[in-house]
Design a protein around this motif. Structure first.
Motif, PDB file in Angstrom:
ATOM      1  N   ALA A  80     -11.705   1.792  -2.001  1.00 20.06           N
ATOM      2  CA  ALA A  80     -11.744   0.391  -2.411  1.00 20.06           C
ATOM      3  C   ALA A  80     -10.837  -0.469  -1.542  1.00 20.06           C
ATOM      4  CB  ALA A  80     -11.331   0.282  -3.881  1.00 20.06           C
ATOM      5  N   GLN A  81      -9.635   0.019  -1.257  1.00 19.20           N
ATOM      6  CA  GLN A  81      -8.696  -0.746  -0.438  1.00 19.20           C
ATOM      7  C   GLN A  81      -9.221  -0.948   0.972  1.00 19.20           C
ATOM      8  OE1 GLN A  81      -6.302  -2.573  -0.797  1.00 19.20           O
ATOM      9  NE2 GLN A  81      -5.062  -2.611   1.070  1.00 19.20           N
ATOM     10  N   SER A  82      -9.796   0.077   1.566  1.00 23.96           N
ATOM     11  CA  SER A  82     -10.332  -0.049   2.924  1.00 23.96           C
ATOM     12  C   SER A  82     -11.509  -1.021   2.966  1.00 23.96           C
ATOM     13  CB  SER A  82     -10.759   1.324   3.453  1.00 23.96           C
ATOM     14  OG  SER A  82      -9.632   2.190   3.553  1.00 23.96           O
ATOM     15  N   LEU A  83     -12.318  -1.046   1.904  1.00 23.37           N
ATOM     16  CA  LEU A  83     -13.423  -1.995   1.860  1.00 23.37           C
ATOM     17  C   LEU A  83     -12.911  -3.431   1.853  1.00 23.37           C
ATOM     18  CD1 LEU A  83     -15.867  -0.317  -0.695  1.00 23.37           C
ATOM     19  CD2 LEU A  83     -16.243  -0.638   1.756  1.00 23.37           C
ATOM     20  N   MET A  84     -11.766  -3.665   1.217  1.00 24.85           N
ATOM     21  CA  MET A  84     -11.209  -5.019   1.156  1.00 24.85           C
ATOM     22  C   MET A  84     -10.751  -5.515   2.522  1.00 24.85           C
ATOM     23  SD  MET A  84     -11.469  -6.164  -1.919  1.00 24.85           S
ATOM     24  CE  MET A  84     -13.059  -5.342  -1.862  1.00 24.85           C
ATOM     25  N   GLN A 112       0.831  -1.206   0.000  1.00 24.07           N
ATOM     26  CA  GLN A 112       0.000   0.000   0.000  1.00 24.07           C
ATOM     27  C   GLN A 112       0.865   1.256   0.000  1.00 24.07           C
ATOM     28  OE1 GLN A 112      -3.422  -0.282   2.551  1.00 24.07           O
ATOM     29  NE2 GLN A 112      -3.424   1.910   3.001  1.00 24.07           N
ATOM     30  N   VAL A 113       1.913   1.266   0.796  1.00 27.27           N
ATOM     31  CA  VAL A 113       2.816   2.426   0.822  1.00 27.27           C
ATOM     32  C   VAL A 113       3.515   2.585  -0.526  1.00 27.27           C
ATOM     33  CG1 VAL A 113       4.938   3.320   1.862  1.00 27.27           C
ATOM     34  CG2 VAL A 113       3.157   2.344   3.321  1.00 27.27           C
ATOM     35  N   MET A 114       3.888   1.465  -1.148  1.00 28.63           N
ATOM     36  CA  MET A 114       4.542   1.543  -2.445  1.00 28.63           C
ATOM     37  C   MET A 114       3.614   2.169  -3.490  1.00 28.63           C
ATOM     38  SD  MET A 114       6.363  -1.547  -4.559  1.00 28.63           S
ATOM     39  CE  MET A 114       4.807  -2.441  -4.708  1.00 28.63           C
ATOM     40  N   VAL A 115       2.332   1.801  -3.460  1.00 27.76           N
ATOM     41  CA  VAL A 115       1.367   2.414  -4.378  1.00 27.76           C
ATOM     42  C   VAL A 115       1.261   3.917  -4.119  1.00 27.76           C
ATOM     43  CG1 VAL A 115      -1.071   2.487  -5.026  1.00 27.76           C
ATOM     44  CG2 VAL A 115       0.066   0.293  -4.720  1.00 27.76           C
ATOM     45  N   LEU A 156     -17.053  -8.754  -4.509  1.00 27.53           N
ATOM     46  CA  LEU A 156     -16.702  -7.349  -4.318  1.00 27.53           C
ATOM     47  C   LEU A 156     -15.335  -7.046  -4.926  1.00 27.53           C
ATOM     48  CD1 LEU A 156     -17.470  -4.642  -3.029  1.00 27.53           C
ATOM     49  CD2 LEU A 156     -16.367  -5.417  -0.916  1.00 27.53           C
ATOM     50  N   LEU A 157     -14.391  -7.989  -4.809  1.00 28.95           N
ATOM     51  CA  LEU A 157     -13.064  -7.786  -5.386  1.00 28.95           C
ATOM     52  C   LEU A 157     -13.153  -7.635  -6.904  1.00 28.95           C
ATOM     53  CD1 LEU A 157      -9.967  -7.778  -5.280  1.00 28.95           C
ATOM     54  CD2 LEU A 157     -10.053 -10.281  -5.365  1.00 28.95           C
ATOM     55  N   PHE A 186      -0.437  -1.366 -10.288  1.00 27.90           N
ATOM     56  CA  PHE A 186      -0.430  -1.618  -8.848  1.00 27.90           C
ATOM     57  C   PHE A 186      -1.726  -1.179  -8.185  1.00 27.90           C
ATOM     58  CE2 PHE A 186       4.230  -1.854  -9.379  1.00 27.90           C
ATOM     59  CZ  PHE A 186       4.440  -3.045  -8.720  1.00 27.90           C
ATOM     60  N   ALA A 187      -2.354  -0.121  -8.697  1.00 26.71           N
ATOM     61  CA  ALA A 187      -3.621   0.334  -8.121  1.00 26.71           C
ATOM     62  C   ALA A 187      -4.707  -0.717  -8.302  1.00 26.71           C
ATOM     63  CB  ALA A 187      -4.038   1.653  -8.753  1.00 26.71           C
ATOM     64  N   VAL A 188      -4.744  -1.342  -9.489  1.00 24.34           N
ATOM     65  CA  VAL A 188      -5.750  -2.369  -9.744  1.00 24.34           C
ATOM     66  C   VAL A 188      -5.429  -3.647  -8.969  1.00 24.34           C
ATOM     67  CG1 VAL A 188      -6.790  -3.805 -11.544  1.00 24.34           C
ATOM     68  CG2 VAL A 188      -6.304  -1.394 -12.001  1.00 24.34           C
ATOM     69  N   MET A 189      -4.125  -3.955  -8.820  1.00 27.03           N
ATOM     70  CA  MET A 189      -3.730  -5.196  -8.161  1.00 27.03           C
ATOM     71  C   MET A 189      -3.686  -5.086  -6.637  1.00 27.03           C
ATOM     72  SD  MET A 189      -3.500  -7.391 -10.452  1.00 27.03           S
ATOM     73  CE  MET A 189      -2.853  -8.683  -9.390  1.00 27.03           C
ATOM     74  N   LEU A 190      -3.673  -3.886  -6.075  1.00 28.33           N
ATOM     75  CA  LEU A 190      -3.599  -3.731  -4.621  1.00 28.33           C
ATOM     76  C   LEU A 190      -4.750  -4.432  -3.903  1.00 28.33           C
ATOM     77  CD1 LEU A 190      -2.356  -2.558  -2.048  1.00 28.33           C
ATOM     78  CD2 LEU A 190      -3.598  -0.422  -2.498  1.00 28.33           C
ATOM     79  N   PRO A 191      -6.021  -4.240  -4.288  1.00 26.82           N
ATOM     80  CA  PRO A 191      -7.095  -4.982  -3.606  1.00 26.82           C
ATOM     81  C   PRO A 191      -6.965  -6.495  -3.756  1.00 26.82           C
ATOM     82  CG  PRO A 191      -7.983  -3.132  -4.850  1.00 26.82           C
ATOM     83  CD  PRO A 191      -6.557  -3.277  -5.272  1.00 26.82           C
ATOM     84  N   ALA A 192      -6.535  -6.952  -4.949  1.00 28.91           N
ATOM     85  CA  ALA A 192      -6.388  -8.393  -5.159  1.00 28.91           C
ATOM     86  C   ALA A 192      -5.292  -8.961  -4.274  1.00 28.91           C
ATOM     87  CB  ALA A 192      -6.071  -8.675  -6.632  1.00 28.91           C
ATOM     88  N   MET A 193      -4.155  -8.278  -4.183  1.00 28.10           N
ATOM     89  CA  MET A 193      -3.074  -8.746  -3.323  1.00 28.10           C
ATOM     90  C   MET A 193      -3.506  -8.762  -1.860  1.00 28.10           C
ATOM     91  SD  MET A 193      -0.377  -8.215  -1.123  1.00 28.10           S
ATOM     92  CE  MET A 193      -0.402  -6.434  -0.960  1.00 28.10           C
TER      93      MET A 193
END
Length: 410
Positions: free
Chosen positions: A125-129, A38-41, A141-142, A178-185
């Motif tokens: 989106a990330q917080s929802l995950m 998340q910090v890297m994004v 949802l993902l 990375f933005a699209v893959m952050l929730p998946a990761m």
């Protein structure tokens, strides 16, 4: 393994403690992985803004608020560690309202200041995950979140990036990926944590089931043994009572003698049953000791002669258990070696256990346990030798092959 040291409770305590430490470490690896990603994004995000010649004040505001967003994700992760499968994502709404508010405020602020849609959607989106969604809903949802982020990235590319060089810059494409893959990761990391917790619960349930089955087996054996003898004794006493009523004291006395014999048989049967549960062949004792040491995180191995089953188990069995306890209590916890062999002349059995000793402990191997071993072995005609080397501790026990007879007579 818990049967190896039934009275100390040490194996269960050590095994549970070290397993708990391993699970805790895995959890913090999971948290670290999510937060680093998340910090890297966020850093790539700032790089894109700098590449667009964005107002430095906007970059500074987005940078500071992005750090707040990352910090607000930590409480959501900590809540997830103790998630309840039966509870919904908003069951503990007091604990998520502040982190979610930070994510929404940051997303709206970033989107308004930069004019880029995906900047505003990603924090939300990330917080929802990170919420406690049921597994089926989480996957759906993902998929929705990834599609939305991908669509917004495409829209931003068409509307906000008019300069060809910027549009084709690697920074934007890297951020988009990375933005699209952050929730998946994030979901994959949390799924791995869920699998680990499920396996740990299954292990604990299996251990409880094994202990329960063992108790039921013992209870069944005791019930069958005692029930039979008590029934016979009751019938013999009833018959003696009837014979006394018929003025036949000799026959009644004979039934009382038989009842007393049945009592003695019941006592002997109970004693034999107890010895059957206590008496474990020495190869199995050593195998249990090795398993116990390995379960406690110690690298352990053993060398056992082929005829070790003939060794005096009544003497060496308690020695193996006590020395294993000693390694767990006082050893360094890195390695241990066990061996059991017969001397060349066939007169003595030699048992040895070695382990690493902590450098800051001067009393490694001490205590009343090894003193009790020395008394037991000495009474059986054997000898105990303890050697403290540099960073090592050795216990060597030699007992005569006939010690089992001496011990049994005692």
């Amino acid at each position: 393994m818990s049967a190896l040291l039934p009275d100390s409770g040490l194996p269960d305590a050590l095994g549970a403690r070290r397993l708990s430490q391993g699970i805790t470490a895995t959890w913090w690896y999971t948290v670290s992985g999510v937060m680093i990603f998340q910090v890297m994004v966020a850093l790539i995000w700032l790089t894109v803004l700098v590449g667009r010649d964005t107002d430095p004040l906007v970059v500074a505001v987005v940078g500071v608020t992005s750090l707040l967003w990352c910090a607000a994700s930590v409480p959501l992760l900590l809540q997830y560690r103790h998630r309840d499968d039966s509870a919904g994502p908003f069951a503990n709404w007091r604990g998520i309202v502040v982190p979610m508010a930070v994510a929404v405020v940051f997303g709206v602020l970033a989107g308004v200041l930069t004019g880029i849609w995906v900047f505003g959607a990603l924090p939300i989106a990330q917080s929802l995950m990170l919420l406690n969604w049921p597994r089926g809903i989480r996957v759906r949802l993902l998929v929705i979140v990834m599609v939305v982020l991908g669509a917004l990235s495409f829209i931003d590319l068409r509307t906000s990036f008019t300069d060809v060089d910027v549009r084709e810059s690697s920074g934007w494409w890297l951020f988009t990926f990375f933005a699209v893959m952050l929730p998946a990761m994030t979901v994959m990391s949390l799924w791995w944590w869920d699998v680990l917790v499920t396996l740990d619960r299954a292990r604990a349930a299996e251990a409880r089931l094994g202990a329960t089955q063992e108790r039921l087996r013992v209870a069944t054996d005791v019930h069958d043994l005692q029930g039979h003898h008590l029934q016979v004794i009751a019938l013999q006493l009833e018959l003696a009572e009837r014979l006394l009523g018929k003025d036949d004291p000799d026959a009644a006395l004979e039934q009382l003698r038989l009842a007393r014999t049945s009592v003695a048989d019941a006592r002997q049967g109970t004693r034999d049953l107890a010895m059957r549960f206590r008496g474990v062949p020495l190869p199995d004792e050593i195998a249990n000791a090795v398993d116990l040491l390995r379960a406690a995180g110690t690298t352990a191995d053993a060398a056992v002669s082929a005829d070790a089953a003939a060794a005096p188990a009544s003497v060496l069995g308690p020695v193996i258990r006590e020395t294993t306890t000693n390694v767990l209590r006082h050893g360094g916890g890195k390695w241990a070696r066990l061996s059991l062999s017969l001397s060349r002349d066939g007169r003595y059995w030699r048992y040895e256990i070695s382990n690493d000793a902590p450098h800051d402990s001067a009393d490694t191997g001490g205590g009343s346990g090894l003193e009790g071993i020395t008394r037991r072995v000495t009474e059986a005609g054997g000898d105990v030798h303890m050697d403290r080397g540099k960073g090592e501790f050795h216990v060597i026990v030699t007992v005569p092959g006939s010690a089992i007879g001496a011990e049994a007579g005692r």
